[in-house]
Structures are given as C-alpha cells and as structure tokens.
Write an enzyme that holds these catalytic residues in place. Structure first.
Site, PDB file in Angstrom:
ATOM      1  CD  GLU A  45      -4.370 -10.730 -13.492  1.00  0.00           C
ATOM      2  OE1 GLU A  45      -5.616 -11.086 -13.945  1.00  0.00           O
ATOM      3  OE2 GLU A  45      -3.876 -10.403 -13.000  1.00  0.00           O
TER       4      GLU A  45
ATOM      5  CB  CYS B  33      -7.097 -12.201 -10.537  1.00  0.00           C
ATOM      6  SG  CYS B  33      -5.260 -12.682 -10.698  1.00  0.00           S
TER       7      CYS B  33
ATOM      8  N   GLY C   8      -7.704  -5.638 -12.320  1.00  0.00           N
ATOM      9  CA  GLY C   8      -8.911  -5.459 -11.665  1.00  0.00           C
ATOM     10  C   GLY C   8     -10.004  -6.275 -11.960  1.00  0.00           C
ATOM     11  CB  SER C   9     -13.574  -5.547 -10.819  1.00  0.00           C
ATOM     12  OG  SER C   9     -13.330  -4.126 -11.964  1.00  0.00           O
ATOM     13  CB  THR C  10     -14.609  -9.054 -15.930  1.00  0.00           C
ATOM     14  OG1 THR C  10     -13.296  -9.618 -15.315  1.00  0.00           O
ATOM     15  CG2 THR C  10     -14.985  -8.916 -17.477  1.00  0.00           C
ATOM     16  CD  GLU C  11     -18.582  -3.178 -12.290  1.00  0.00           C
ATOM     17  OE1 GLU C  11     -18.531  -3.657 -11.664  1.00  0.00           O
ATOM     18  OE2 GLU C  11     -19.772  -1.516 -12.662  1.00  0.00           O
TER      19      GLU C  11
ATOM     20  CE  LYS D 135      -6.701   4.624  -9.264  1.00  0.00           C
ATOM     21  NZ  LYS D 135      -7.114   4.277  -8.133  1.00  0.00           N
TER      22      LYS D 135
ATOM     23  CD  GLU E 137     -12.764 -12.621  -9.245  1.00  0.00           C
ATOM     24  OE1 GLU E 137     -13.117 -11.643 -10.212  1.00  0.00           O
ATOM     25  OE2 GLU E 137     -11.730 -13.142  -9.374  1.00  0.00           O
TER      26      GLU E 137
ATOM     27  N   GLY F 127     -12.334  -3.331 -16.034  1.00  0.00           N
ATOM     28  CA  GLY F 127     -11.812  -3.960 -17.962  1.00  0.00           C
ATOM     29  C   GLY F 127     -13.011  -3.619 -19.320  1.00  0.00           C
TER      30      GLY F 127
HETATM   31  P1  NAI Z   1     -12.173  -2.241  -9.695  1.00  0.00           P
HETATM   32  O1  NAI Z   1     -11.823  -3.309 -10.627  1.00  0.00           O
HETATM   33  O2  NAI Z   1     -13.417  -1.509  -9.695  1.00  0.00           O
HETATM   34  O3  NAI Z   1     -10.860  -1.637  -9.520  1.00  0.00           O
HETATM   35  C1  NAI Z   1      -9.016  -2.397  -9.179  1.00  0.00           C
HETATM   36  C2  NAI Z   1      -8.827  -0.520  -9.484  1.00  0.00           C
HETATM   37  O4  NAI Z   1      -9.338   0.190 -10.754  1.00  0.00           O
HETATM   38  C3  NAI Z   1      -8.718   0.339  -8.138  1.00  0.00           C
HETATM   39  O5  NAI Z   1      -6.560   1.659  -8.114  1.00  0.00           O
HETATM   40  C4  NAI Z   1      -9.468   0.996  -9.185  1.00  0.00           C
HETATM   41  O6  NAI Z   1      -9.746   2.693  -8.535  1.00  0.00           O
HETATM   42  C5  NAI Z   1      -9.697   1.507 -10.653  1.00  0.00           C
HETATM   43  N1  NAI Z   1     -10.289   2.178 -10.977  1.00  0.00           N
HETATM   44  C6  NAI Z   1     -12.308   2.291 -10.790  1.00  0.00           C
HETATM   45  N2  NAI Z   1     -13.059   2.294 -11.887  1.00  0.00           N
HETATM   46  C7  NAI Z   1     -12.230   2.656 -12.296  1.00  0.00           C
HETATM   47  C8  NAI Z   1     -12.501   3.359 -14.153  1.00  0.00           C
HETATM   48  N3  NAI Z   1     -13.632   3.405 -14.365  1.00  0.00           N
HETATM   49  N4  NAI Z   1     -11.466   3.794 -14.569  1.00  0.00           N
HETATM   50  C9  NAI Z   1      -9.710   3.243 -14.333  1.00  0.00           C
HETATM   51  N5  NAI Z   1     -10.065   3.177 -13.193  1.00  0.00           N
HETATM   52  C10 NAI Z   1     -10.815   2.422 -12.408  1.00  0.00           C
HETATM   53  O7  NAI Z   1     -13.041  -3.667  -8.125  1.00  0.00           O
HETATM   54  P2  NAI Z   1     -13.104  -3.362  -6.977  1.00  0.00           P
HETATM   55  O8  NAI Z   1     -13.936  -2.445  -6.967  1.00  0.00           O
HETATM   56  O9  NAI Z   1     -12.008  -2.587  -5.851  1.00  0.00           O
HETATM   57  O10 NAI Z   1     -13.164  -4.384  -6.494  1.00  0.00           O
HETATM   58  C11 NAI Z   1     -14.518  -5.483  -7.320  1.00  0.00           C
HETATM   59  C12 NAI Z   1     -14.724  -6.518  -7.714  1.00  0.00           C
HETATM   60  O11 NAI Z   1     -13.944  -6.973  -8.449  1.00  0.00           O
HETATM   61  C13 NAI Z   1     -13.907  -7.306  -6.989  1.00  0.00           C
HETATM   62  O12 NAI Z   1     -14.462  -8.162  -5.442  1.00  0.00           O
HETATM   63  C14 NAI Z   1     -13.517  -8.658  -7.653  1.00  0.00           C
HETATM   64  O13 NAI Z   1     -14.555  -9.223  -7.701  1.00  0.00           O
HETATM   65  C15 NAI Z   1     -12.971  -7.718  -8.766  1.00  0.00           C
HETATM   66  N6  NAI Z   1     -11.557  -7.720  -8.668  1.00  0.00           N
HETATM   67  C16 NAI Z   1     -10.453  -8.818  -9.218  1.00  0.00           C
HETATM   68  C17 NAI Z   1      -9.208  -8.265  -9.632  1.00  0.00           C
HETATM   69  C18 NAI Z   1      -8.263  -8.855 -10.171  1.00  0.00           C
HETATM   70  O14 NAI Z   1      -7.287  -9.515  -9.475  1.00  0.00           O
HETATM   71  N7  NAI Z   1      -9.023  -9.749 -10.988  1.00  0.00           N
HETATM   72  C19 NAI Z   1      -8.220  -7.070  -8.650  1.00  0.00           C
HETATM   73  C20 NAI Z   1      -9.319  -6.917  -7.933  1.00  0.00           C
HETATM   74  C21 NAI Z   1     -11.096  -6.825  -7.553  1.00  0.00           C
END
Ligand code: NAI
Ligand code: MG
Length: 795
Positions: free
Chosen positions: A265, A299, A243-246, A191, A396, A248
């Site tokens: 990650e 990240c 993606g986000s730690t939240e 996804k 972050e 994760g």
């Molecule tokens: P996110 O962690 O919500 O999104 C990443 C992916 O997870 C997206 O594909 C999203 O659709 C999916 N996702 C969201 N909720 C989910 C769930 N409950 N179960 C499974 N998949 C889910 O990140 P977002 O909202 O785009 O960005 C928010 C913050 O996260 C950013 O401001 C940044 O601080 C951080 N972030 C960190 C990343 C990294 O590479 N470490 C990458 C993206 C965001």
C-alpha cells in the site's frame, strides 16, 4: 451590552489540553527504554535510538534498533507459534480478536495520548478517529475468524507474515495489518516506523494482557535495515508493507522469485474533483478533511484540487477564508485542527517541495496567522496557477499542501485526474448522482468518495493500483491477502503423460497429416501478422517428429500487441457482461466444431495419446462455458459501513494483462487463463506454451470467426521467458501472469517493478483438467480489482 452573536464573534479559544499523565506514567514504568517484544517477552534493550515528540522536539523514549539476530529470534518465535495458532478453531481465534478489541477500548485514552505525543497528530483525531477505527478493525476481524471455515473453504493461513508499517497512522496501520493476519491464522513479525514505535509497544503489552499466545505477535523495532532483514528472511512467507513507493519498489525486487506473497500500500496524489453544481460550503469542509487532516500526511490525501473553471475563483476565496480560521498548535490541545509534522526530515522535505513549487512559478498562499516556532509545525498551504506537469502537481508531498488546477468538461476532469502514476483514491463532488456515478468508474483509483473524503472502515477494502501498490486491506477482499489455497483435498497434478508409442504407429493411427501445413504468423489486433523478424522455430514432438513451425516473436511484436490491447481496452471494459459471455460461448461453439482437429494437433505435439488430447479439448470447451457463465455473474458487493450511505465494491477489470502460459496443456492452459481475463473485461497478450505453440496458432482462426473484437486477445509465440520479461517491463501492461519456472518468476517479478504492476507468477504446477485447480473465483479475482465507491445519502 454585547449580543450573544457578537460574543460568539469575538470569543477566543482558551487552552484545552488533554492530560499526558497516564501516557508519561506508562513510559516511566518502562524507564523510557524498550527492547523488542518477541515470543511473549520483552528483550533486553540493545543499541537504542531516540523517539521524539515532534511538537516539542523533546525525546520521549529510547527504542532498540533491531539486528538480524533479533529478526531471526522473532521469526523463530512466530514459526513456533504458528501450528497451534493456525490449528485453533475459528471461534477460538474470534475470541482472541474480540479480547484485543476490548483491550484497545479499555486503554483508548492511553493509546490516543501516546499516539499524539509520538506522532504529533491532534488528540481530536487520535481519540475520535484512529483509536475507534483500531477497535473496529479488531471487532470486524473477530467476525472473519469466526466465519473463516464457512466463507473461505479450501483456503488456509499463509504462515509467518512480516509487516512493515509507516508513521502516519502508527496504531491504525498496525490494526489494518494485524487483525486480518490473525483472523486467518497467521503469526506475525511487525516493524513499526522508527519515528513512531510507541503505540505498537503499548499494543504488545495489551495483547499480552488479553491472552494472545506467546509468539503470535512479535514487535521488532528499527530502521530500514531492520525492515529489509524481515523482507529478506527465508522464514517469512508473506510481506505486507505500507509506505513510500520507493521502498515498495525495493521490496518488490527483493522478494522477486522468492515465492513470498506480497501486498503493498504505497503513495498517492489523489484528485479531489469539484464540478460546478457542487455545494461549495460542503466542498470547503471536505478539502479541510482531505488535505489538512493529519497535516496532510495521508497516503490517500486529496492533494490535487481539480475545479471546474467557472467556480474556481469562488472556491479559492472561500478556502482562503476557511484557512484563516484553522487552528494549529499543541497536538494535545482538544481544540486544534492541526498538530505537528512527524519529524524534522519530513518538515524539511515539505519546505523543499513548497520552495520548488514557488520556483516553478505557481502562486503560493498561506494564512496570515503565525505557526509555533518550536517543534515541527507547517501551516496549511494552497497553490494556484499550477501546471499539471509541474513537480508539485506530480510528486507526493505528504504534508498540508494543496495544489489547485482547473478543467472545463467532465472528460477533461477525468484526464487530469488520471494524469498521475498513482491510483489510490479520489473524491468527486457534484449534486448530480448521474455525473458522480459516471465519473467514479473512469478514475484510476481503488477508492472513490462521492461528496465525501477520507472515509475508512474495516468492512470496506482500502488500497490502490499502479504505483500505489496492490492488494486491499479491510473487508472480505482484504482477507484474501492473508490466505492461500490449501492443497489438501486437491487432486494430484497430472503431468503430461508421454507415451512411448513410436511416432510412426501414431501417424498410422491418425492418417497421413502433412508435417508443415501453415505459414506461421502471430495474432495481433485481430489479424494474423507477420513477425517483425522472419525467424521461425521448428516444433518437434517429444519423440522428435516435426509437427510444424511457429514464429519467434520479439520485443517489437510484443509492443505492437500491447498497443492493440490498449486500443481495445476501453470499449471492451465497457461491453456488457452479457455481450462478453455471448462471445465466449461463440468461441466454444467454433472450437467444438473443430474438436477432432484440435485433439489431433495436441496429440501430435505432445504425444499424450488421443484420449487425453480429446479430454483437453473437451475441458477447454467446458471452461469457455464456465467463463461465459461468469461474465454476467461476477458481481461486486455493497459493504455495510457505519455511515448513512453505502460503499459499493465493484469488481473492475485491471486493464491490459500479459499472460505467459504453462508448457503443458497447450490449449487448455491458454483458455483457462485468457477466458477469465476477457470475461471480466480485460484485454490480453498471450504467450502460448513454448514447446507446443501450435494449438494457439490454430486457435487464431477460431477467434476470427467468433466475433472477438480486434485486440482483445493477441497471441505472440516464441521464447516464453524473454517475451514475458518484455511484457512485465511494459508500462502499458497493468498485470502480468506467468506460469513457468522459478527463474522465470523471478524475472517477471523483478521486471514488474517498473510500474509496480500486479503479478501472478508461479512455478507451481496445476492440474488444468481439474475444475477446482483450473478454474473459478481464484482466476476471476486475479482478473479484477475491487474499487470501493462510497456514496453517502440523506439531506
Ligand atoms: P518509508 O517508506 O521509508 O518508511 C516506511 C516503513 O518502511 C518504515 O517502517 C521504514 O523503517 C521501513 N523501511 C524503510 N526502508 C526499508 C527497506 N529497504 N526495507 C524494508 N523496510 C524499509 O517512508 P519514510 O521514509 O518514512 O517517508 C518518506 C516518504 O514516503 C514520505 O514523505 C511520503 O511521501 C511517503 N510515505 C508514504 C506513506 C503512505 O502511507 N503511502 C507512509 C509513509 C511515507
Ligand atoms: Mg515520534
């Protein structure tokens, strides 16, 4: 007349736009609306959402929001494709990966432009960094497919894997996920992030063209709910998330006890450390790359600039001068340094955090030039006068915002660098190789760049620990995330053979042994310690004979044990492999001297019979020798990365490991787990077999006579699952191993989400007597994580 030098000074940049024609043509071919790519076919578009170009805020396309039924269909397609794909010869899969790499290169320009349009990142980056790295990942992993059988014997594909990726490197994260999964023989449901789905859809078409069999790669679009449907699907065997730690943390909890393998990650707040002997002009270019590359939406962005006090003012002045020269604008302009922020919500988030920083009293500085007002642009931003505990120093930001702090001594720099719950990456700048290589191992991060930053390659693992997640992507270390032990060829599990002999006859055979012969204690910080509460438990043999008593440790005892393990961790991790090996040999020697007594005790507790009990003791002694041998041989690697330099992959101890032992094999289980952990430099808190704890309590005196430093092995007897949960929740425990029940696995994995510690939790039984099942590299890998230290060289 103006001199050439003057002309260079006064010259302005003209616009140098890359053509968007081909990318728009591709979108038009699809009438700018997309279903999912499932089982080799495009599905009919359903409930769609808009995909936006953040540089213009104009819609680019509409993409279908995946439903639970879409995820079901994708999982079914992946399941159907699994056996034939996994069954292909490694060489055949290698050819497929090679074809993917070629396909990427053939469509490089289309992919680069599409990525810039969808994400807002500059064409210079997508063209020169993202897309070439994507191709490189597929080539590199074509190689692992080719070598799979010879380099990973006894391992096989996990099955159907769910992969959820973020928006900051849409195509690159796809490659990091898909290439190793395919090489190992898995099939995929991926996804993309809802902000940036387009290059993944284009990739699906390229993969189809390249002849990847239907159902091997399925792309399902959607928001968080769609991601959650993949995570929670029973037909998925592994989840890989970036993606986000939240999120994760949500995924860690959602998969607890499911048996799904997980790699995460997550975020970071990586330090960029500058010592006073560093070459400041290089440092300035390094900072540009660390925090303004991809608008800081990285990240591993070097978002905390830590500068040695004496050079701070000079460096900040140089940085401001450089920031004045950065060019920000249309992502398709080949001469811009910075493009757009991915989406309006992310822009708002950055604005909010910057305002917070100003309110907290830090000094904010931005260049004098103006940002475009249309589209999601944010200027490079520098904070000084930042308190280490302030929000902008801890959270972050994921935008082009750098916070600066100062330190006086190298020790202070390490303390400041590690003052974060994250552990992803770090950058160290000094002309002194001694200092750089002294500091690198002390920083809690999975990747350390010396005099460089943001270097990535398919041959070197990337990933972190603590709240940055676990698992690695890239290199040999990354392949393990997509493999599991294959059970063919393993000897069947020997259960604890309960004999039907009467207790009395066994007693007669053994001679009279007093029923209660010890005052039961715990073993904490090298001392036999009274338990916090006076409760003890009577230990009975299977036939009901009283064998002894053992204390019921509680929460407070665990806390004391963790404190002791923490206190011992630094020194033990720095002990030489030779020294640790010597101590393991010494434990074996002392155990051997008391082999009969231990065999008797095991037989009395478990009634497995004298022969099997003796086998267990002998196997324990041999196992101690195994890890004494490994202690100075579990080497890291030097990865071949395409830079002038090396990437040193070091196997580092994880830190403090909690270990809940299996019920069966009360001595061998404990030694099979504690020995690899301490051989590699961790300290431990061990919960022995709950029904048969007395081999462990007898073991205290072996440890006491074997020069094991205080606190390296702590033993707390009692209710396994309750104690394991307490350990799994503890923030100073960095990894938790658990060999028990499925319910207990769930408990441990749930509790581990507090600090996102690595877990190794299972209800699968093992034949601990068998060397293939009970010892070896699998245990050493669980005891360590790989830190990649990049060291460029040359003048
Ligand atoms: P996110 O962690 O919500 O999104 C990443 C992916 O997870 C997206 O594909 C999203 O659709 C999916 N996702 C969201 N909720 C989910 C769930 N409950 N179960 C499974 N998949 C889910 O990140 P977002 O909202 O785009 O960005 C928010 C913050 O996260 C950013 O401001 C940044 O601080 C951080 N972030 C960190 C990343 C990294 O590479 N470490 C990458 C993206 C965001
Ligand atoms: Mg977009």
């Amino acid at each position: 007349m103006a001199t050439v030098a003057e002309i260079f000074q006064s010259m302005e940049y003209g616009p140098a736009p890359e053509s968007e024609k081909e990318a728009l043509g591709w979108l038009a071919k699809h009438e700018r609306v997309f279903g999912h790519f499932i089982g080799g076919e495009w599905t009919e578009p359903g409930d769609v959402f808009d995909v936006i170009n953040p540089a213009t805020n104009q819609p680019l396309a509409r993409v279908t929001n995946g439903t639970a039924a879409d995820v079901d269909a994708a999982v079914a397609a992946a399941r159907a494709a699994l056996a034939p794909w996994k069954g292909l010869a490694g060489h055949a899969r290698a050819r497929h990966l090679y074809a993917l790499a070629r396909g990427i290169q053939k469509h490089a320009r289309l992919l680069a432009v599409l990525e810039s349009l969808d994400n807002g990142k500059s064409i210079r980056e997508t063209r020169d960094i993202d897309v070439p790295l994507v191709a490189r990942h597929f080539y590199h992993h074509a190689g692992w497919a080719q070598l799979l059988d010879s380099e990973f014997p006894g391992y096989e594909a996990i099955g159907v894997v769910g992969q959820i990726i973020p928006w900051n490197f849409p195509l690159l994260m796809l490659a990091w996920k898909i290439a190793p999964a395919l090489a190992a023989g898995n099939t995929i449901i991926l996804k993309p992030a809802e902000f940036t789905p387009l290059t993944a859809l284009c990739f699906a078409e390229i993969a189809d063209e390249a002849g990847i069999p239907a159902g091997v790669i399925n792309i399902v679009n959607g928001h968080g709910d769609t991601g959650a449907a993949i995570v929670n699907h029973d037909g998925v065997d592994k989840i890989a998330f970036t993606g986000s730690t939240e999120v994760g943390r949500i995924i860690r909890k959602a998969t607890a006890g499911s048996g799904k393998k997980l790699s995460l990650e997550l975020g970071g707040k990586s330090p960029f450390i500058v010592y006073d002997d560093a070459d400041l002009d290089s440092v300035v270019e390094g900072v540009v790359d660390a925090i303004w590359f991809n608008q800081g939406q990285v990240c591993c962005a070097g978002s905390r600039l830590l500068v040695q006090e004496g050079i701070a003012d000079r460096l900040v002045a140089k940085l401001r001068a450089r920031m004045e020269k950065l060019r920000l604008g249309s992502p398709l302009d080949k001469a811009v340094d910075m493009g757009a922020i991915v989406a309006p919500v992310q822009l708002e988030r950055i604005r909010g955090l910057v305002k917070h920083g100003v309110d907290e009293g830090a000094t904010m500085w931005q260049p004098t030039w103006a940002c475009p007002t249309e589209g999601c642009f944010y200027p490079p931003t520098l904070f000084t006068d930042v308190q280490p505990s302030s929000t902008i120093a801890q959270v972050e930001i994921f935008g082009p915002v750098l916070v600066t702090m100062t330190f006086r001594t190298p020790d202070e720099s390490v303390a400041l660098a590690n003052n974060t719950p994250y552990g992803l990456a770090a950058s160290v700048w000094t002309e002194s190789i001694n200092l750089a290589l002294d500091i690198a191992p002390k920083i809690k991060a999975g990747v350390v760049w010396v005099n460089s930053t943001n270097l990535f390659d398919a041959a070197a693992g990337f990933g972190g620990y603590r709240e940055s997640g676990f698992g690695r992507e890239g290199g040999r270390e990354g392949m393990w995330e997509y493999l599991k032990r294959s059970h063919d060829g393993l000897t069947p599990v020997v259960g604890v053979a309960r004999t039907s002999r009467k207790a009395s006859s066994r007693k007669a055979a053994r001679g009279a042994m007093p029923a209660i012969d010890r005052t039961p204690k715990l073993f904490i910080g090298g001392k036999q310690a009274r338990p916090d509460q006076g409760y003890t438990k009577r230990i009975l043999s299977p036939s009901g004979e009283i064998v002894g008593e053992s204390p019921e440790g509680n929460r407070k005892d665990i806390r004391n044990a963790v404190e002791a393990a923490q206190a011992a961790a630094g020194k033990w991790s720095r002990a030489t492999g030779h020294n640790r090996g010597q101590i393991l040999y010494y434990i074996a020697e002392n155990l051997s001297a008391r082999a009969d007594e231990f065999a008797d005790r095991i037989d009395a507790m478990t009634e497995v019979g004298a022969k099997l009990a003796r086998m267990e003791v002998d196997a324990s002694i041999s196992r101690l020798f195994t890890y004494a041998a490994w202690a100075d041989k579990y080497d890291g690697a030097v990865h071949s990365v395409p830079i002038r330099g090396v990437s040193i992959a070091m196997n580092e101890p994880i830190g403090v490991i909690g270990i809940a032992c299996p019920d069966a094999f009360p001595l061998l289980g404990l030694i099979s787990l504690a020995a690899p952990a301490i051989a590699t430099g961790n300290t431990t808190i061990v919960i022995p077999s709950a029904p048969h704890p007395l081999a462990a309590t007898d073991f205290y005196s072996v440890l006491e006579t074997s020069d094991v430093p205080d606190g390296v092995i702590n033993i707390v007897t009692g209710d396994r699952d309750a104690l394991a949960k307490t350990l799994a929740e503890h923030d100073d425990v960095e990894a938790m191993w658990y060999f028990g029940t499925r319910d207990g696995t769930r408990l441990v994995e749930l509790a581990s989400a507090s600090n996102m510690k690595r877990t190794w939790a299972t209800w699968e039984e093992r034949n601990w007597l068998d060397a293939e099942d009970g010892e070896g590299r699998e245990f050493l890998r669980a005891s360590t994580h790989v830190k990649n230290i990049w060291v460029p060289y040359g003048e």
